[in-house]
Design a protein around this motif. Sequence first.
Motif, PDB file in Angstrom:
ATOM      1  N   ALA A   1       0.832  -1.205   0.000  1.00  0.00           N
ATOM      2  CA  ALA A   1       0.000   0.000   0.000  1.00  0.00           C
ATOM      3  C   ALA A   1       0.864   1.252   0.000  1.00  0.00           C
ATOM      4  CB  ALA A   1      -0.929  -0.007   1.208  1.00  0.00           C
ATOM      5  N   ILE A   2       1.859   1.298   0.875  1.00  0.00           N
ATOM      6  CA  ILE A   2       2.738   2.465   0.962  1.00  0.00           C
ATOM      7  C   ILE A   2       3.543   2.625  -0.318  1.00  0.00           C
ATOM      8  CG2 ILE A   2       4.732   3.444   2.162  1.00  0.00           C
ATOM      9  CD1 ILE A   2       3.696   2.139   4.715  1.00  0.00           C
ATOM     10  N   GLU A   3       4.098   1.536  -0.819  1.00  0.00           N
ATOM     11  CA  GLU A   3       4.925   1.609  -2.018  1.00  0.00           C
ATOM     12  C   GLU A   3       4.129   2.082  -3.221  1.00  0.00           C
ATOM     13  OE1 GLU A   3       6.778  -2.189  -2.390  1.00  0.00           O
ATOM     14  OE2 GLU A   3       7.760  -2.038  -0.431  1.00  0.00           O
ATOM     15  N   SER A   4       2.843   1.749  -3.269  1.00  0.00           N
ATOM     16  CA  SER A   4       2.027   2.182  -4.403  1.00  0.00           C
ATOM     17  C   SER A   4       1.833   3.694  -4.414  1.00  0.00           C
ATOM     18  CB  SER A   4       0.668   1.477  -4.379  1.00  0.00           C
ATOM     19  OG  SER A   4      -0.186   1.989  -3.367  1.00  0.00           O
ATOM     20  N   ILE A   5       1.952   4.334  -3.250  1.00  0.00           N
ATOM     21  CA  ILE A   5       1.892   5.798  -3.191  1.00  0.00           C
ATOM     22  C   ILE A   5       3.270   6.402  -3.469  1.00  0.00           C
ATOM     23  CG2 ILE A   5       1.466   7.784  -1.703  1.00  0.00           C
ATOM     24  CD1 ILE A   5      -1.067   6.359  -2.597  1.00  0.00           C
ATOM     25  N   LEU A   6       4.295   5.848  -2.870  1.00  0.00           N
ATOM     26  CA  LEU A   6       5.640   6.403  -3.045  1.00  0.00           C
ATOM     27  C   LEU A   6       6.131   6.315  -4.476  1.00  0.00           C
ATOM     28  CD1 LEU A   6       7.427   5.074   0.184  1.00  0.00           C
ATOM     29  CD2 LEU A   6       6.344   7.307  -0.194  1.00  0.00           C
ATOM     30  N   THR A   7       5.583   5.398  -5.266  1.00  0.00           N
ATOM     31  CA  THR A   7       6.014   5.223  -6.661  1.00  0.00           C
ATOM     32  C   THR A   7       5.041   5.840  -7.655  1.00  0.00           C
ATOM     33  OG1 THR A   7       4.968   3.027  -6.709  1.00  0.00           O
ATOM     34  CG2 THR A   7       7.306   3.121  -6.142  1.00  0.00           C
ATOM     35  N   GLN A   8       4.183   6.756  -7.214  1.00  0.00           N
ATOM     36  CA  GLN A   8       3.264   7.445  -8.120  1.00  0.00           C
ATOM     37  C   GLN A   8       4.029   8.248  -9.176  1.00  0.00           C
ATOM     38  OE1 GLN A   8      -0.518   7.843  -8.068  1.00  0.00           O
ATOM     39  NE2 GLN A   8      -0.004   5.813  -7.273  1.00  0.00           N
ATOM     40  N   THR A   9       3.471   8.341 -10.383  1.00  0.00           N
ATOM     41  CA  THR A   9       4.076   9.182 -11.414  1.00  0.00           C
ATOM     42  C   THR A   9       3.975  10.658 -11.035  1.00  0.00           C
ATOM     43  OG1 THR A   9       1.981   9.228 -12.637  1.00  0.00           O
ATOM     44  CG2 THR A   9       3.560   7.509 -13.219  1.00  0.00           C
ATOM     45  N   PHE A  10       2.962  11.015 -10.256  1.00  0.00           N
ATOM     46  CA  PHE A  10       2.810  12.358  -9.713  1.00  0.00           C
ATOM     47  C   PHE A  10       3.568  12.387  -8.383  1.00  0.00           C
ATOM     48  CE2 PHE A  10       0.738  15.503  -7.047  1.00  0.00           C
ATOM     49  CZ  PHE A  10       0.548  16.578  -7.909  1.00  0.00           C
ATOM     50  N   THR A  11       4.471  13.345  -8.222  1.00  0.00           N
ATOM     51  CA  THR A  11       5.380  13.298  -7.065  1.00  0.00           C
ATOM     52  C   THR A  11       5.203  14.439  -6.070  1.00  0.00           C
ATOM     53  OG1 THR A  11       7.081  14.488  -8.321  1.00  0.00           O
ATOM     54  CG2 THR A  11       7.137  12.071  -8.399  1.00  0.00           C
ATOM     55  N   ASP A  12       4.348  15.412  -6.383  1.00  0.00           N
ATOM     56  CA  ASP A  12       4.202  16.572  -5.493  1.00  0.00           C
ATOM     57  C   ASP A  12       3.167  16.279  -4.410  1.00  0.00           C
ATOM     58  OD1 ASP A  12       4.344  19.056  -4.374  1.00  0.00           O
ATOM     59  OD2 ASP A  12       3.231  20.085  -5.953  1.00  0.00           O
ATOM     60  N   PHE A  13       3.539  15.425  -3.462  1.00  0.00           N
ATOM     61  CA  PHE A  13       2.613  15.028  -2.403  1.00  0.00           C
ATOM     62  C   PHE A  13       3.355  14.806  -1.090  1.00  0.00           C
ATOM     63  CE2 PHE A  13       4.033  10.971  -4.191  1.00  0.00           C
ATOM     64  CZ  PHE A  13       4.318  10.225  -3.064  1.00  0.00           C
ATOM     65  N   GLU A  14       2.572  14.819  -0.020  1.00  0.00           N
ATOM     66  CA  GLU A  14       3.030  14.352   1.279  1.00  0.00           C
ATOM     67  C   GLU A  14       2.158  13.165   1.670  1.00  0.00           C
ATOM     68  OE1 GLU A  14       2.471  17.319   4.305  1.00  0.00           O
ATOM     69  OE2 GLU A  14       0.336  17.576   3.863  1.00  0.00           O
ATOM     70  N   LEU A  15       2.736  12.218   2.359  1.00  0.00           N
ATOM     71  CA  LEU A  15       2.007  11.024   2.787  1.00  0.00           C
ATOM     72  C   LEU A  15       1.868  11.072   4.305  1.00  0.00           C
ATOM     73  CD1 LEU A  15       0.696   8.288   2.447  1.00  0.00           C
ATOM     74  CD2 LEU A  15       2.970   7.265   2.194  1.00  0.00           C
ATOM     75  N   LEU A  16       0.656  11.415   4.762  1.00  0.00           N
ATOM     76  CA  LEU A  16       0.381  11.456   6.193  1.00  0.00           C
ATOM     77  C   LEU A  16      -0.082  10.077   6.642  1.00  0.00           C
ATOM     78  CD1 LEU A  16      -1.608  14.814   6.520  1.00  0.00           C
ATOM     79  CD2 LEU A  16       0.864  14.442   6.538  1.00  0.00           C
ATOM     80  N   ILE A  17       0.634   9.498   7.592  1.00  0.00           N
ATOM     81  CA  ILE A  17       0.292   8.180   8.107  1.00  0.00           C
ATOM     82  C   ILE A  17       0.119   8.272   9.618  1.00  0.00           C
ATOM     83  CG2 ILE A  17       0.923   5.747   8.251  1.00  0.00           C
ATOM     84  CD1 ILE A  17       2.806   6.140   5.915  1.00  0.00           C
TER      85      ILE A  17
END
Length: 320
Positions: A20-36
């Motif tokens: 689940a985490i890796e699917s977000i970290l490897t997005q083609t869109f990179t301008d994000f923060e991941l709040l967990i």
Amino acid sequence: MPLVSVLLPVYNAERYLGPAIESILTQTFTDFELLITDDGSSDRSLEILQSYAAQDTRIRLLSRENKGLIYTLNEMLEQANGEFLARMDADDIATPDRLALQVQFLRQHPEVVCVGGAFDLIDPQGRTVQWIPMPEHNDEIQQMLLIGRTIINHPCALMRRSALQQIGGYDPDMKTVEDLDMLLRLGEIGQLANLPDVVLKYRFHPNSVSAQNILFQSQMAERACQKAWTRRGISGYYDSPQPWYRPLPEPDSQQQFWHHYGWWAFCNGFRLTAAECGLKAIAAKPTTLKSWKLLACALIKPIPKPVSNLQTVLQPEKSV
């Protein structure tokens, strides 16, 4: 500031958390923060999260005692910096271009406050069982929400942060239906949409919701609809049957679950999965003929063309 804040609440999700985490970290869109937020997990979830947080500075990790999903979501809403908020669950997998597609859509459609998308149903092993398209346009989505059907899958949603703040976030009184209630209220200040593209692999489990919770969830969904009817000044009706993919412990419900799950697996070419489901359907209710027919089809029948539509999820027909 990042354009997107991805909200990922976690509670005892060690088995599926990594993908689940890796699917977000490897997005083609990179301008994000991941709040967990680790909501008081008692398994290895926190250890896994700390490992990922140490490797990627886009992750903002919080760990504390258990306070429940709605509290956690509202807490994350306050912490978020992004213009857009993406929901994500700890056992699902986002497609690589999910954020890129959804951000582009919201930028092009300022009248839309929330966009979801189509999704693939996957089993606990990650095998795709069925493709689920969703209604794409505001009018149809609103109509289905008003009868109790959460037609934008919550972990598929990308929302405008300002819109979610405008409606006051998630209602703590709407336990188990916080997503339906939130979408109904968002639909009163803007339009809703779904993309035709698959944005998520949605993992479902036959034992994820107890019988007591299913009944309570149905009652709460009707309450959310009633509140929406009152706010909008309309006369409505509630028509949301128990979803087959949240089976009750009774043999009939278990048989129905394994039958439809198995038939979908068969239509997608997973013969072994279909046969396993046929056997489980037979074990649940040996006298049901269609369970035996499913097993026979899985063993000897040529693979048919896939059957993929939303209606089979909402009110599945007798497929075998």
